[in-house]
Design a protein around this motif. Structure first.
Motif, PDB file in Angstrom:
ATOM      1  N   PHE A 292     -76.618  83.455 -32.636  1.00  0.00           N
ATOM      2  CA  PHE A 292     -76.694  82.039 -32.977  1.00  0.00           C
ATOM      3  C   PHE A 292     -77.662  81.321 -32.046  1.00  0.00           C
ATOM      4  O   PHE A 292     -77.576  81.469 -30.823  1.00  0.00           O
ATOM      5  N   GLY A 293     -78.605  80.587 -32.622  1.00  0.00           N
ATOM      6  CA  GLY A 293     -79.531  79.797 -31.821  1.00  0.00           C
ATOM      7  C   GLY A 293     -80.365  80.617 -30.859  1.00  0.00           C
ATOM      8  O   GLY A 293     -80.745  80.136 -29.795  1.00  0.00           O
ATOM      9  N   GLU A 324     -72.089  74.138 -30.280  1.00  0.00           N
ATOM     10  CA  GLU A 324     -72.198  72.834 -30.918  1.00  0.00           C
ATOM     11  C   GLU A 324     -71.655  71.792 -29.965  1.00  0.00           C
ATOM     12  O   GLU A 324     -71.054  72.113 -28.943  1.00  0.00           O
ATOM     13  N   ASP A 348     -78.372  81.119 -38.744  1.00  0.00           N
ATOM     14  CA  ASP A 348     -77.577  80.462 -37.699  1.00  0.00           C
ATOM     15  C   ASP A 348     -76.266  79.975 -38.295  1.00  0.00           C
ATOM     16  O   ASP A 348     -76.018  78.765 -38.411  1.00  0.00           O
ATOM     17  N   SER A 349     -75.421  80.921 -38.689  1.00  0.00           N
ATOM     18  CA  SER A 349     -74.105  80.570 -39.229  1.00  0.00           C
ATOM     19  C   SER A 349     -73.102  81.640 -38.847  1.00  0.00           C
ATOM     20  O   SER A 349     -73.462  82.797 -38.612  1.00  0.00           O
ATOM     21  N   ASN A 362     -69.660  77.592 -39.619  1.00  0.00           N
ATOM     22  CA  ASN A 362     -70.516  76.837 -38.716  1.00  0.00           C
ATOM     23  C   ASN A 362     -71.959  77.108 -39.122  1.00  0.00           C
ATOM     24  O   ASN A 362     -72.423  78.248 -39.067  1.00  0.00           O
ATOM     25  N   THR A 363     -72.662  76.071 -39.527  1.00  0.00           N
ATOM     26  CA  THR A 363     -74.064  76.186 -39.904  1.00  0.00           C
ATOM     27  C   THR A 363     -74.888  75.279 -39.008  1.00  0.00           C
ATOM     28  O   THR A 363     -74.715  74.052 -39.004  1.00  0.00           O
ATOM     29  N   ASN A 364     -75.743  75.887 -38.217  1.00  0.00           N
ATOM     30  CA  ASN A 364     -76.608  75.140 -37.304  1.00  0.00           C
ATOM     31  C   ASN A 364     -75.822  74.186 -36.408  1.00  0.00           C
ATOM     32  O   ASN A 364     -76.270  73.080 -36.102  1.00  0.00           O
ATOM     33  N   GLY A 365     -74.618  74.610 -35.991  1.00  0.00           N
ATOM     34  CA  GLY A 365     -73.839  73.826 -35.052  1.00  0.00           C
ATOM     35  C   GLY A 365     -72.860  72.856 -35.675  1.00  0.00           C
ATOM     36  O   GLY A 365     -72.144  72.157 -34.950  1.00  0.00           O
ATOM     37  N   THR A 366     -72.782  72.799 -36.993  1.00  0.00           N
ATOM     38  CA  THR A 366     -71.878  71.875 -37.676  1.00  0.00           C
ATOM     39  C   THR A 366     -70.826  72.643 -38.463  1.00  0.00           C
ATOM     40  O   THR A 366     -71.166  73.536 -39.249  1.00  0.00           O
TER      41      THR A 366
END
Length: 370
Positions: A292-293, A324, A348-349, A362-366
């Motif tokens: 992730f990231g 996040e 990124d999920s 969780n997608t891109n921190g959300t």
């Protein structure tokens, strides 16, 4: 990080068999694997908001989720909803799935009365039902190109007296070839009232490890020995989970207390020595590795949310430290949910499986509920 939990209601009869398995497989009365609770309904994309997700598997780009029903999702079309899969006639529920990652899904199915289970395969269509030599199957794992299945045999229902066995399929591509019972120290392994909790494949040392509530065992195929060097000796009530982390390239073993909202501890095993890795402020559940990231993480589901350990770190930290913002995470129901386990997704999920609070992505921190 400990948070107050919201009041929940218990799920109804469709989970009776699983409750029998997981609350009777205890040491001193503590339930193992999962607690089953539900949250108030909130609109979502496709899955029930009260879903308790027990396990997942992937075959190429397809994801499969077991939580009473069997659901699948094509990661090539991320906006697509999860869809229900029809089960073979006479079977109503599924709680466990595993796969060989390429073409075959393995699952344990249960009838509507909760008094029968069977092992099935799916490969574009359902195969035949398979029974194990002794006991009813309740857990399964695909590791080291082999299928392992744990069974529970009732010895005395009144006294909650059970025996547990572990079997390896003689041929994972053809289950009609039968199953061999795992041996420990040269004798068929039978664990009395100590359930087989988890199993993992140590890629670096090319060995399989499984745990009961009190011991670690290691070996290959169906031949194992008690591994006292890998068994934690600290102050705890029972072993919880075992996992090979691709993030840290070692085996991780969690321990827990029998008291509600007790603390947990995580140990790290490199094949030679066992070291304390990190304490966690909640009873731990299952592990999961994600990317992730631009970083790799080992995540740990817990009785209140989850914990994270980025590659190169030497401990777990509270959730939402880097993945996040705390503000985003704290306002979700997930922050106070029982997180059973976490698995990686495309890009990124990643996903969090909860007890009675649905599946979260969780997608891109959300975060959002599926």
């Amino acid at each position: 990080m400990i948070r107050d939990r919201k009041p929940y209601r218990m799920l109804l009869p469709l989970l009776l068999f699983l409750l029998l398995i997981f609350t009777s497989c205890t040491d001193g009365g503590a339930g193992i694997f999962y607690s089953i609770e539900i949250e108030e309904e909130i609109k979502n994309r496709s899955l029930p908001d009260y879903l308790t997700a027990f396990s997942y598997a992937t075959i190429n780009d397809m994801y499969y989720l077991a939580g009473g029903g069997l659901y699948r999702w094509n990661s090539l079309t991320p906006s697509q909803e999860w869809s229900d899969m029809s089960l073979p006639s006479g079977w109503k529920y599924t709680w466990q799935v595993a796969s060989n990652d390429s073409d075959t899904l393995y699952t344990i199915l249960e009838n509507s009365d909760g008094d029968m289970t069977a092992l099935y395969t799916w490969n574009g269509g359902w195969g035949s039902a398979y029974s194990l030599p002794v006991g009813r199957p309740y857990r399964l794992w695909y590791a080291d190109s082999r299928l392992y299945v744990a069974t529970q045999q009732t010895v005395n229902e009144t006294d909650k007296d059970y025996d547990y066995r572990l079997y390896q399929a003689n041929d994972a591509t053809d289950l009609s070839a039968g199953f061999a019972q795992v041996t420990v120290g040269g004798s068929p392994f039978v664990s009395s009232n100590k359930p087989i909790r988890d199993l993992a494949f140590d890629t670096d040392n090319a060995e399989v490890l499984f745990i009961t509530s009190e011991s670690v065992y290691s070996g290959t195929g169906n031949t194992f020995n008690t591994d006292t060097a890998a068994t934690p000796s600290g102050s705890y009530d029972y072993l919880r989970n075992i996992h090979y982390s691709t993030t840290h390239s070692d085996i991780f073993i969690s321990t827990a207390d029998e008291i509600i909202n007790g603390d947990g501890y995580v140990y790290r095993w490199d094949g030679t020595s066992l070291t304390g890795f990190s304490s966690v402020g909640d009873d731990p559940n299952d592990f999961g590795d994600i990317f992730f990231g631009g970083d790799y993480y080992l995540l740990l589901g817990a009785e209140n949310g989850y914990y994270e350990s980025v590659a190169g770190s030497s401990s777990f930290s509270g959730e939402s430290n880097t993945i996040e913002s705390s503000a985003n995470y704290d306002i979700t129901d997930l922050s106070s949910a029982v997180v059973q386990g976490i698995f990686d997704g495309p890009g990124d999920s990643f996903f969090a499986m909860t007890s009675g609070n649905g599946l979260w992505r969780n997608t891109n921190g959300t975060w959002s509920r599926e």
